[in-house]
Design a protein around this motif. Sequence first.
Motif, mmCIF file in Angstrom:
data_model
loop_
_atom_site.group_PDB
_atom_site.id
_atom_site.type_symbol
_atom_site.label_atom_id
_atom_site.label_comp_id
_atom_site.label_asym_id
_atom_site.label_seq_id
_atom_site.Cartn_x
_atom_site.Cartn_y
_atom_site.Cartn_z
ATOM 1 N N LEU A 171 0.836 -1.203 0.000
ATOM 2 C CA LEU A 171 0.000 0.000 0.000
ATOM 3 C C LEU A 171 0.866 1.248 0.000
ATOM 4 O O LEU A 171 1.986 1.239 0.522
ATOM 5 C CB LEU A 171 -0.899 -0.008 1.236
ATOM 6 C CG LEU A 171 -1.853 -1.190 1.322
ATOM 7 C CD1 LEU A 171 -2.482 -1.278 2.693
ATOM 8 C CD2 LEU A 171 -2.920 -1.090 0.250
ATOM 9 N N ARG A 225 1.798 -4.622 3.962
ATOM 10 C CA ARG A 225 0.796 -4.663 5.030
ATOM 11 C C ARG A 225 1.165 -5.673 6.120
ATOM 12 O O ARG A 225 0.726 -5.528 7.260
ATOM 13 C CB ARG A 225 -0.608 -4.911 4.490
ATOM 14 C CG ARG A 225 -0.838 -6.275 3.962
ATOM 15 C CD ARG A 225 -2.309 -6.622 3.672
ATOM 16 N NE ARG A 225 -2.979 -5.728 2.772
ATOM 17 C CZ ARG A 225 -4.098 -5.068 3.077
ATOM 18 N NH1 ARG A 225 -4.659 -5.219 4.251
ATOM 19 N NH2 ARG A 225 -4.665 -4.285 2.200
ATOM 20 N N ASP A 230 -8.788 -0.855 1.658
ATOM 21 C CA ASP A 230 -9.649 -2.008 1.905
ATOM 22 C C ASP A 230 -11.115 -1.614 2.033
ATOM 23 O O ASP A 230 -12.012 -2.434 1.811
ATOM 24 C CB ASP A 230 -9.216 -2.754 3.164
ATOM 25 C CG ASP A 230 -7.871 -3.430 3.006
ATOM 26 O OD1 ASP A 230 -7.446 -3.657 1.854
ATOM 27 O OD2 ASP A 230 -7.236 -3.734 4.038
ATOM 28 N N LEU A 236 -2.591 -3.724 12.654
ATOM 29 C CA LEU A 236 -3.600 -2.701 12.920
ATOM 30 C C LEU A 236 -4.393 -3.057 14.168
ATOM 31 O O LEU A 236 -4.667 -4.235 14.423
ATOM 32 C CB LEU A 236 -4.571 -2.593 11.741
ATOM 33 C CG LEU A 236 -4.023 -2.036 10.441
ATOM 34 C CD1 LEU A 236 -5.108 -2.045 9.373
ATOM 35 C CD2 LEU A 236 -3.501 -0.623 10.639
ATOM 36 N N GLY A 285 -1.034 8.467 3.943
ATOM 37 C CA GLY A 285 -1.837 7.764 4.941
ATOM 38 C C GLY A 285 -2.151 8.697 6.082
ATOM 39 O O GLY A 285 -2.522 9.850 5.874
ATOM 40 N N ASP A 286 -1.943 8.228 7.291
ATOM 41 C CA ASP A 286 -2.331 8.977 8.475
ATOM 42 C C ASP A 286 -1.487 10.213 8.757
ATOM 43 O O ASP A 286 -1.972 11.193 9.262
ATOM 44 C CB ASP A 286 -2.311 8.073 9.705
ATOM 45 C CG ASP A 286 -3.459 7.087 9.698
ATOM 46 O OD1 ASP A 286 -4.465 7.354 9.014
ATOM 47 O OD2 ASP A 286 -3.348 6.056 10.363
ATOM 48 N N TYR A 313 -8.999 -0.021 9.730
ATOM 49 C CA TYR A 313 -8.838 -0.597 8.395
ATOM 50 C C TYR A 313 -8.053 0.353 7.510
ATOM 51 O O TYR A 313 -8.071 1.565 7.710
ATOM 52 C CB TYR A 313 -10.213 -0.861 7.756
ATOM 53 C CG TYR A 313 -11.083 -1.729 8.612
ATOM 54 C CD1 TYR A 313 -10.985 -3.112 8.539
ATOM 55 C CD2 TYR A 313 -11.985 -1.181 9.511
ATOM 56 C CE1 TYR A 313 -11.770 -3.921 9.344
ATOM 57 C CE2 TYR A 313 -12.775 -1.982 10.320
ATOM 58 C CZ TYR A 313 -12.656 -3.350 10.236
ATOM 59 O OH TYR A 313 -13.413 -4.150 11.037
ATOM 60 N N TYR A 314 -7.402 -0.194 6.505
ATOM 61 C CA TYR A 314 -6.770 0.634 5.495
ATOM 62 C C TYR A 314 -7.854 1.195 4.584
ATOM 63 O O TYR A 314 -8.821 0.494 4.245
ATOM 64 C CB TYR A 314 -5.784 -0.186 4.654
ATOM 65 C CG TYR A 314 -4.599 -0.697 5.432
ATOM 66 C CD1 TYR A 314 -3.668 0.200 5.969
ATOM 67 C CD2 TYR A 314 -4.411 -2.049 5.622
ATOM 68 C CE1 TYR A 314 -2.576 -0.267 6.677
ATOM 69 C CE2 TYR A 314 -3.316 -2.523 6.335
ATOM 70 C CZ TYR A 314 -2.408 -1.624 6.866
ATOM 71 O OH TYR A 314 -1.334 -2.075 7.566
#
Length: 169
Positions: A6, A86, A100, A91, A27-28, A96-97
């Motif tokens: 990812l 991943r 996904d 997690l 991402g985050d 969740y990603y």
Amino acid sequence: MRQQFLPAGKIVSVRGLAGDVNVYPLGDGPEQILAYSVLYLDEQGTRPIRVAGARVQKNVAVLHLEGVDSVEAAMKLRDRVLYFNRDDVTLPEDVYYVADLIGLAVSDADTGEAYGQITDVLHTGANDVYVIERDGRRFLFPAVRHMIERTDVEAGIMTVRPIKGIFDE
């Protein structure tokens, strides 16, 4: 299909003379990128690159990648996306990603009514918001625990208990 690799971030510029690169997180946040000791230059995971050093500077992660020791070498990586495996991350439960969640069918937990599919996830600060599309219409659904009954990524389904009016035409 579940992606094994990812996107972690995109190399946006070179920092300094030693070949460090600024990586904008996909991402985050930049802090998450610091957790990876190995990233990948392709989404198939065939081109690993070791992270020799990492720090956060404002809204980017500054990485020193093994074998990238000059401005010229770093410039060749500019605009490249770096991926993570991943399997390198555990997690927390009920996290969740985004990759996904995209494509999950959303239905009512009580009536079974189909509301559509998740097409995007908006990060608002307070909580995420799922963009759910049905018949060309978009609905914004707050990703709050008390409104989500079940998320089954493997089955491709999310069941929800929406408040009145969210899915009104």
